[in-house]
Structures are given as C-alpha cells and as structure tokens.
Design an enzyme around this catalytic site. Structure first.
Site: not given
Length: 645
Positions: A380-382, A384, A408
C-alpha cells in the site's frame, strides 16, 4: 502529531506552562501572560450606564458580549505569549520564502511581464467580471433576481451556509472573492514558456494563497461564525480561543489543529481490534497474524505491507469497514507488517535495510509460520513502492517466494506523481535535512502531517480552523482522522534517499536504481500483478500509477476505483459506496484504458478476491496464530503501533 503520553488527548483547559528557557524570570513571564479578565470593572459599569436606551435584556447581552470578546482576546494573547516563551531559545524559524517559491514565482511573473497584451486582456476580463457583479447587485437591490456571476465549484463546502446567498452583502463578498481567486489562478495557469514543474509550483502556491484569504476564514466575513457569536453572546469566540490555546499547547508552541476528538479513540480498544498475535519482530517490523474465522483457508497466505508513514490500522478501523476482518471471512490467512515508529537510534537505517529487514524478513517469517514456500503480497502506497523494488531484486536473484503482488495506490514511476513532487526539490530537501538533524536524525510526524494536509488545505486545514476557532466547536469524533493524525517519524537516511531517488530522479522507473548491489529492472518481474488506483487520489494519482503498472514484465491487471487515496482503497462491499472500472487490456495510455473500461457499482474487493483466490492454492485447515511454529510474542495490535510521535 500527538503527544507521546496520551494519544493526543485534547485538553479542555490551558495546559500547564512548560519550563521556559534559562534566564527567563518569573517577572518576565508574568509580563507576557495577561491576568484573567474580571467579571466587572468600573469601566464596564460606566459603559452600562450609557446604555439606558437599551432594554435590560439587550444591555445584559451586550455586556456579556463585550466581556467575552475581551476574555477571548486575553486567551489568545496568553497562548501566543506562552508559545513565544517555548521558542525563546530556539533559532528563528521565520524565513522570507517558507514555501521556496521565490525563484519560480519570479520566473512566472517575468513571463507575464513579457506579455503586456496578455496582461491587458486579463485585466479587462477582471474588470468585466466585476462590472457584471455590480450590475447584478444593483438589480438585486431593485427587487430583481439576477443569476450569480460566480459560483463555487461543486463540492466546495466553504459557502454552504444559506446566508452566503440570501444576504446581499455576503453574496457580493462571496462572488467578489470567487471572481478574484479564479482570475488569479487562471492567469498563473495560462503562463507559457516555463518549465512545467516551475509553473506547477507557482500554481500550488497561488491556490494555497487564495484558499487562505477566503472570506469564510475570517470572523467578520463569515455569516455562520458571526451568527454563532451573536447568539452565544460571544461564548463561541471564547471557546474558539480556548481551542486555539489548547492546540498551540498540544503542538509544543506550534499550532497543531485538532481534526477530531482524540480522546474518543484508543488503539486496540475501539480501533485496530481484529484478534490476532504478533508472531515475529525485529528492529523495523512486527508481523501480525490474524485469527481465522473459517474452518478452512487458502493454502497460500496473504502478507500486507502498509506504508510506514502511517500506522497499519487503516486496514482495521472498525469491524464494519475492516479489510483485515473481511479478508479472514473470505478464507484468507492474513499477515500484516506493523512498521516501527523510529526514533534517533534508527536514524541511519536505509531503504536497503527496509528491503532486507522488512520485505525479506517478513516473507521468511510468514513462510515458516504457514508452512509454505510462497506467499501472496500487498503493498500500500510507499509500502508498494518498496515491494516493487523487492520484486525486481528477487527477479534478479531468481527468488520466486512471492506468488502474486497487489498494489494499493502505489507508484513505481514518479514522473507524474502529483503535488508531492513540489516538496522534493533541493531547497525543500535541505530544509528537511536541517529539521531532521535538529530532531536527532528523524523527521517528526507533525511535519509529515503538515505536508499532507497542505495538499488538501480547504478540507484538512481551513474547515477545522473555522469549526474549532471561529465557531468555537469541538471537532467530531472520526476514526479516519484519528488515524490520519497518528503519523510516524521518518529516519533521515531512508527518507532523504526515498525523496531523491524516487521523486527526484525517478530512478526505479528508469532502471537506474541500485539496491544491495543489484540494479533493479521491473521489466524482469514476471510475478502476476494486480494494480488498484483511485480516480481522485492526490497522493498517488492514477496517471502515475498506470505508468508504473506498464513497467512490469509479467501479467498485470489494472483497476480504477472511485474516491481517493483512502476511501478508494478502504471500501467495504457492505457499504455499497462508490464504483470501480475494469478493463483487461493495458494500452499505452490511461486515457485509452479509460475509454475501454467498464464501470461497476460498489466495492472492487469482491472482484479482487476472485483474482487472488485463483492464485492462493487449495483449501487447508485454518491456521491458529497461537499454534504455529513461531511462538506468539503478544496480542494484536502489538506494541509498535502504539508508539506515538
């Protein structure tokens, strides 16, 4: 953002004054902090004697209003004096260019000055708009009902009070502001002949400026705030200044606007309550395994890597919107990484450390605990972005431990990374480095929160400024905003490298990033990929996410959800909110993808689950976190998530 002691508990009275700098005497402090306002003074009595033409009720109301205005002024003065004392021995923080926009602004203004014909047309356009406004105002004064010359954009909540339209004075104030702000933003946005990033920096600053000077942000030009002040005889202003003083105290002399009632939430009690165990930890992570809710589960477990900028429990705010609980109900064994909230002892930790002690250590632990040789993953975000690097690192080494990866709101290509790019030039980075050095080698959670709030200032700054200070109201309990304020610190080495290598150089997308002596090439990643983006995401814009999706060498499924960076991801199917778009193709541009996409109502989770289960193996008996090979260390949500910044 919050105190280290009490989950940001909001004081209802002024907090006790902290110890002041050496050399400050009690007399000096007393001179700075004013005494409380008396209930009655000779001046007040004389004032009352001159109000014989008013009724007793009117006189009483006016006296209360006068006293409350004085009390509010004293409260604000005392809070500011106290903040000044807290900062007395610190270097001056004032700078003539706090947003590092001077060079860009000079270039844009220079281009405008070089086009006098364009400036003349713009000025004529502004004059015409104002003439239309005054004409409409005159018609309204004459009993006519002319249409509005300027209207707020859809979704603009600043002017929802009926008096902004029903009262002719406030209507003119509102439209005058809208005309001027729209004109100024359009003027800057139309500049040609400058670098796109330079123009975007000036556009962002101009939007911040015009948002800040909105008449809704000032007591005397906000009809709702004025009405509240009159109806409460000034009590709302007193309460607003008490809120201001409390927020200033909570921020240690720096204004930290409360977005919710922090006292209503406690991690592990009414947020982050999914049952489970911590089954592994090192200096950087705890791994949580959540209790199953089905008799059998898919053989391949799911390991989630949230962003380390925030806490993992965005995935588990309440039972009714918890992604973790929903995943376990679908027969998935769920593991989640809970990142440490680093202090100065971890200041030198690097992106490579987070790769090895984060991704590699977590997958090792999960494979051992579940008795498998592969895991499915989410980033998710960073989180990811780091997972993308790990996939490329593993591909270079022939490591196939990850069966599939879902992203995500995560970016790999940062060339269109949105407004956060504006905070990553060298001027900003030097200032961040100075702040981190002053903080012992870590960037405060407050600084991170301020940056993200600035991206949506009307929603995350000015709306609370109005509610808390002008209206004198307490912010409502809201678990999402409690989580949003629960930011973590950033280690200096990791954070500067991330900003420079990814936002500044776009090294991963260009194939130039080297980690652990391995040059990372996403084109060599053959792992099946599922990419979620959100249509209104201002942190990871969908155009940026789409460019990253096309960098992988294996099969990629791209999907776009409605809403933004959080609500686009955390959208439980039972809520029946928003929508999502799908298209099995991955054409060269996101515009082509959207042209061929099909819209579906509601959450995207069920569709993703079909994709995930196809890669999750056979059914096996449910796994009890207490009975695995790794001895449980403590109950979920663990201790790392409870450390406050």
């Amino acid at each position: 953002m919050t105190d280290s002691s009490a989950v940001g508990t909001r004081p209802h009275k002024r907090a006790a004054k902290p110890k002041t700098a050496a050399g400050k005497t009690a007399a000096a402090k007393a001179a700075l902090v004013p005494p409380p306002v008396a209930e009655a003074t000779p001046q007040a009595e004389a004032f009352s004697a001159n109000l014989d033409f008013l009724s007793p009720t009117q006189r009483d109301s006016l006296e209360k209003l006068s006293l409350n205005l004085a009390r509010a002024a004293m409260t604000a003065q005392g809070a500011i004096a106290e903040a000044a004392l807290r900062h007395a021995d610190r270097p001056a923080a004032l700078t003539p260019d706090p947003f590092h926009v001077a060079a860009s602004l000079s270039e844009v203004m220079g281009r405008l000055a070089a086009q006098p014909d364009r400036l003349m047309r713009a000025q004529a356009d502004l004059f015409t708009r104002y003439m239309d406004l005054w004409k409409a105002a005159a018609q309204r004064a004459g009993g006519e009902a002319p249409g509005a010359v300027a209207r707020p954009e859809r979704g603009d909540k600043r002017f929802t009070d009926p008096e902004w339209s029903s009262n002719p004075v406030f209507d003119v104030i509102k439209q005058s502001y809208l005309i001027t702000s729209e004109w100024l933003n359009e003027l800057v946005g139309g500049v040609e002949g400058v670098e796109p990033i330079t123009k975007r920096r000036v556009e962002f600053f101009t939007k911040m400026l015009t948002d800040a000077i909105s008449p809704s942000n000032f007591l005397m030009s906000n009809p709702a705030a004025l009405r509240e002040a009159m109806q409460s005889n000034g009590e709302s202003i007193v309460k607003g200044m008490e809120n201001f003083a409390a927020d200033l105290s909570r921020g240690g002399g720096q204004l930290s606007i409360s977005q919710t009632d922090f006292s209503q939430f406690k991690v592990g009690e009414n947020v982050a309550t999914a049952p489970g165990k911590v089954i592994f930890q090192n200096e950087l992570i705890q791994i949580l395994q959540f209790a199953p809710t089905t008799k059998t589960v898919c053989e391949v477990p799911l390991l989630i890597f949230p962003p380390w900028i925030n806490k993992y429990y965005i995935l588990d705010l309440r039972p009714e919107n918890s992604m973790i609980r929903w995943l376990t109900s679908q027969g998935i064994t769920v593991f989640v990484t809970s990142w440490v909230n680093p202090d100065a002892t971890l200041a030198t930790r690097t992106f490579e450390d987070y790769l090895k002690e984060g991704i590699y250590a977590a997958t090792d632990a999960v494979m051992q605990q579940a008795g498998v040789d592969q895991v499915n993953t989410v980033g998710y975000c960073i989180g990811g972005t780091l997972l993308s690097c790990a996939l490329a690192h593993m591909a270079a080494r022939g490591d196939k431990r990850i069966a599939s990866s879902t992203f995500f709101a995560a970016q790999q290509d940062f060339s269109q990374a949105g407004d956060l790019l504006l905070f990553t030039n060298e001027d900003w980075l030097r200032e961040l480095e100075t702040k981190m050095d002053a903080g012992g080698g870590v960037l405060s959670g407050q600084t991170m929160a301020d940056t993200f709030n600035a991206l949506r200032s009307n929603d995350l700054i000015w709306s609370f400024f109005i509610n808390n200070y002008l209206m004198g109201k307490e912010p409502r309990p809201f678990d999402l905003l409690f989580w949003n304020a629960d930011q973590t610190r950033m280690p200096k080495a990791l954070h500067l490298a991330y900003l420079r290598k990814f936002y500044g150089e776009n090294a991963l997308a260009k194939g130039e990033l080297v980690l652990d002596n391995v040059r990372l090439d996403l084109g060599k990643v053959q792992t099946p990929i599922y990419v979620q983006s959100s249509k209104e995401d201002h942190i990871a814009p969908y155009r940026s996410v789409y460019k990253g999706a096309r960098l992988f060498g294996g099969p990629v499924n791209f999907m776009m959800a409605g809403s933004g960076h959080i609500a686009g991801v955390i959208n439980h199917p039972d809520a029946k909110k928003y929508q999502h778009w799908t298209n099995p193709e991955l054409p060269p541009t996101v515009e082509e993808w959207m042209a061929g996409a099909v819209e579906h109502p509601g959450s995207w989770w069920p569709e993703w689950m079909v994709w995930l289960k196809a890669r999750s193996g056979k059914q096996v008996p449910a796994r009890d976190p207490s009975n695995g090979p790794l001895r449980p260390l403590e109950d979920a949500p663990g201790s790392y998530v409870k450390v406050k910044s």
